[in-house]
Design a protein around this motif. Structure first.
Motif, mmCIF file in Angstrom:
data_model
loop_
_atom_site.group_PDB
_atom_site.id
_atom_site.type_symbol
_atom_site.label_atom_id
_atom_site.label_comp_id
_atom_site.label_asym_id
_atom_site.label_seq_id
_atom_site.Cartn_x
_atom_site.Cartn_y
_atom_site.Cartn_z
ATOM 1 N N GLY A 1 0.817 -1.198 0.000
ATOM 2 C CA GLY A 1 0.000 0.000 0.000
ATOM 3 C C GLY A 1 0.851 1.248 0.000
ATOM 4 O O GLY A 1 2.075 1.190 0.192
ATOM 5 N N CYS B 1 -0.614 4.058 4.867
ATOM 6 C CA CYS B 1 -1.799 3.184 4.821
ATOM 7 C C CYS B 1 -1.911 2.283 6.043
ATOM 8 O O CYS B 1 -2.945 1.649 6.258
ATOM 9 N N MET C 1 -3.529 -2.490 1.317
ATOM 10 C CA MET C 1 -4.051 -1.672 2.408
ATOM 11 C C MET C 1 -4.296 -0.233 1.953
ATOM 12 O O MET C 1 -3.591 0.295 1.095
ATOM 13 N N ARG C 2 -5.302 0.368 2.580
ATOM 14 C CA ARG C 2 -5.647 1.755 2.297
ATOM 15 C C ARG C 2 -6.284 2.365 3.546
ATOM 16 O O ARG C 2 -7.254 1.816 4.074
ATOM 17 N N ARG D 1 -7.082 0.096 6.503
ATOM 18 C CA ARG D 1 -7.941 -1.069 6.264
ATOM 19 C C ARG D 1 -7.371 -1.928 5.141
ATOM 20 O O ARG D 1 -6.598 -1.445 4.317
ATOM 21 N N ILE D 2 -7.780 -3.187 5.114
ATOM 22 C CA ILE D 2 -7.395 -4.078 4.023
ATOM 23 C C ILE D 2 -8.455 -3.964 2.934
ATOM 24 O O ILE D 2 -9.611 -4.331 3.128
ATOM 25 N N GLU D 3 -8.051 -3.429 1.794
ATOM 26 C CA GLU D 3 -8.963 -3.228 0.675
ATOM 27 C C GLU D 3 -9.295 -4.555 -0.013
ATOM 28 O O GLU D 3 -10.420 -4.806 -0.416
ATOM 29 N N GLN D 4 -8.271 -5.409 -0.162
ATOM 30 C CA GLN D 4 -8.466 -6.727 -0.777
ATOM 31 C C GLN D 4 -7.270 -7.600 -0.434
ATOM 32 O O GLN D 4 -6.147 -7.118 -0.327
ATOM 33 N N SER E 1 -11.687 -3.333 -6.334
ATOM 34 C CA SER E 1 -12.033 -1.914 -6.328
ATOM 35 C C SER E 1 -11.135 -1.186 -7.311
ATOM 36 O O SER E 1 -10.103 -1.699 -7.761
ATOM 37 N N PHE F 1 -9.328 1.311 -6.546
ATOM 38 C CA PHE F 1 -8.057 1.563 -5.866
ATOM 39 C C PHE F 1 -7.093 0.403 -6.098
ATOM 40 O O PHE F 1 -5.919 0.614 -6.422
ATOM 41 N N VAL F 2 -7.561 -0.832 -5.942
ATOM 42 C CA VAL F 2 -6.701 -1.995 -6.148
ATOM 43 C C VAL F 2 -6.262 -2.085 -7.602
ATOM 44 O O VAL F 2 -5.095 -2.348 -7.901
#
Length: 360
Positions: free
Chosen positions: A52, A56, A223-224, A227-230, A243, A245-246
């Motif tokens: 990230g 993050c 991470m973002r 939080r863990i985005e994926q 997402s 973002f990912v």
């Protein structure tokens, strides 16, 4: 060489430890929330990369796992035992920092021995195990050298040997390659992955370099903002980002305006399937990978006219930036044999692979 970590000091067999973050929250003074309820489970012997941008929370997560920071909420489990209140030196972990942190007045061998000395391991055993650890990282002939006599890559390998020599059940790597030049970084990340696989040690690898994360990890947690985005395998993250973002952070993406209707997105004259077919209808931005745009013949029904802006030779491939009619600029990834000049007129089309979308 597996004896390096497979047995305890008493000779009993070790088993790689599972690790878990359970709803972990970490706040700093001033109200900053560095970790916002993250949960993550690592299987025994698995290497998970935390990836990230700066800020993050990835390094904070590592420090909480190490016991260098105290979580405000949640649990940290190592082999099923909550270690939130356990001091760092009792967590059975090894850690390699971004800065090598070698003692300048000690030789490489003495640096590697240091943790064993603190554990009161007898001198002959200490020297034997330190020599084994240096051999494991390819520095068995450098034990008498001091830090200033070693290159950056060699210093980092000494730091890795020092982390491994105590036979930890969990290995933590905090951006260990970021201070090295590109060629050494690639060589050392391959060596780290080879050693980790051979020893079967559960490992958390923190990096902001997506290529590094994809190359070494069994799974990657993006991470973002704490939080863990994926989380998923490198292939899953690249092919099926959860997402925008990912999709933007893992690999390159072209942002192309489109319209989502009935589970697909219209981009120009083409309709592309969606990675998430439940995406809401309406105006959107399609995130198209450079390899999913190709040069086409002028008569191709889906071809769009474009003008070459720049082209870059990257060894095994080229990336060429073009401007489509209408002013949109996109990058095309293609074979090295096709040479294009700035200003040259070309035609491109989309391959039709599924894409992620974001709101404009």
């Amino acid at each position: 060489m597996n004896d390096l970590i497979d047995r305890t000091d008493t000779g009993s067999l070790r088993v790689a430890a599972p690790v878990a973050f359970v709803d972990v929250v970490k706040r700093f003074a001033g109200g900053t929330t560095a970790l916002d309820g993250i949960s993550l489970a690592l299987a025994p012997g698995e290497l998970v990369a935390l990836l990230g941008p700066s800020g993050c929370g990835k390094t904070t997560a590592l420090r909480v796992l190490a016991g260098l920071e105290r979580a405000d909420e949640g649990h940290i489990l190592i082999d099923g035992v909550d270690v939130i209140g356990t001091p760092t030196n009792q967590r059975d972990i090894g850690m390699v920092f971004q800065s090598y942190s070698l003692f300048p007045h000690l030789t490489a061998l003495q640096n590697v021995e240091f943790g064993l000395r603190m554990r009161r391991v007898a001198a002959p055993e200490r020297r034997r195990r330190a020599a084994e650890a240096l051999e494991l990282v390819g520095l068995d002939h450098h034990g008498a050298r001091y830090a200033h006599q070693l290159s950056g890559g060699q210093q980092q390998r000494v730091a890795l040997a020092r982390a491994l020599v105590t036979r930890p059940r969990v290995l933590l790597l905090d951006e260990p390659l970021s201070a090295l030049d590109a060629k050494v970084r690639v060589q050392l990340r391959e060596q780290i992955r080879g050693i980790q696989t051979e020893l079967g040690i559960t490992t958390v690898f923190v990096t902001h370099d997506q290529e590094e994360a994809l190359a070494v990890a069994d799974r990657v947690a993006v991470m973002r903002a704490g939080r863990i985005e994926q989380i998923g395998t490198p292939e899953e993250l690249y092919a099926r980002p959860a997402s925008a973002f990912v999709a933007d952070f893992v690999g390159l993406s072209n942002r192309m305006p489109g319209t989502v209707v009935d589970g697909s997105v219209a981009v120009g004259a083409q309709r592309l399937p969606l990675i998430d077919p439940d995406a809401p209808s309406g105006t959107a931005v399609a995130l198209v990978r450079p390899e999913d745009i190709v040069f086409a013949a002028e008569g191709d029904a889906d071809a769009r006219r474009a003008v070459v802006l720049t082209t870059s030779f990257l060894g095994s491939l080229r990336r060429t930036r073009v401007r489509l009619d209408g002013g949109i600029e996109v990058t095309v990834q293609h074979e090295v044999g096709r040479h294009l000049a700035a200003g040259e007129a070309v035609h491109v089309r989309l391959t039709g692979r599924p894409v992620a979308v974001a709101r404009p």
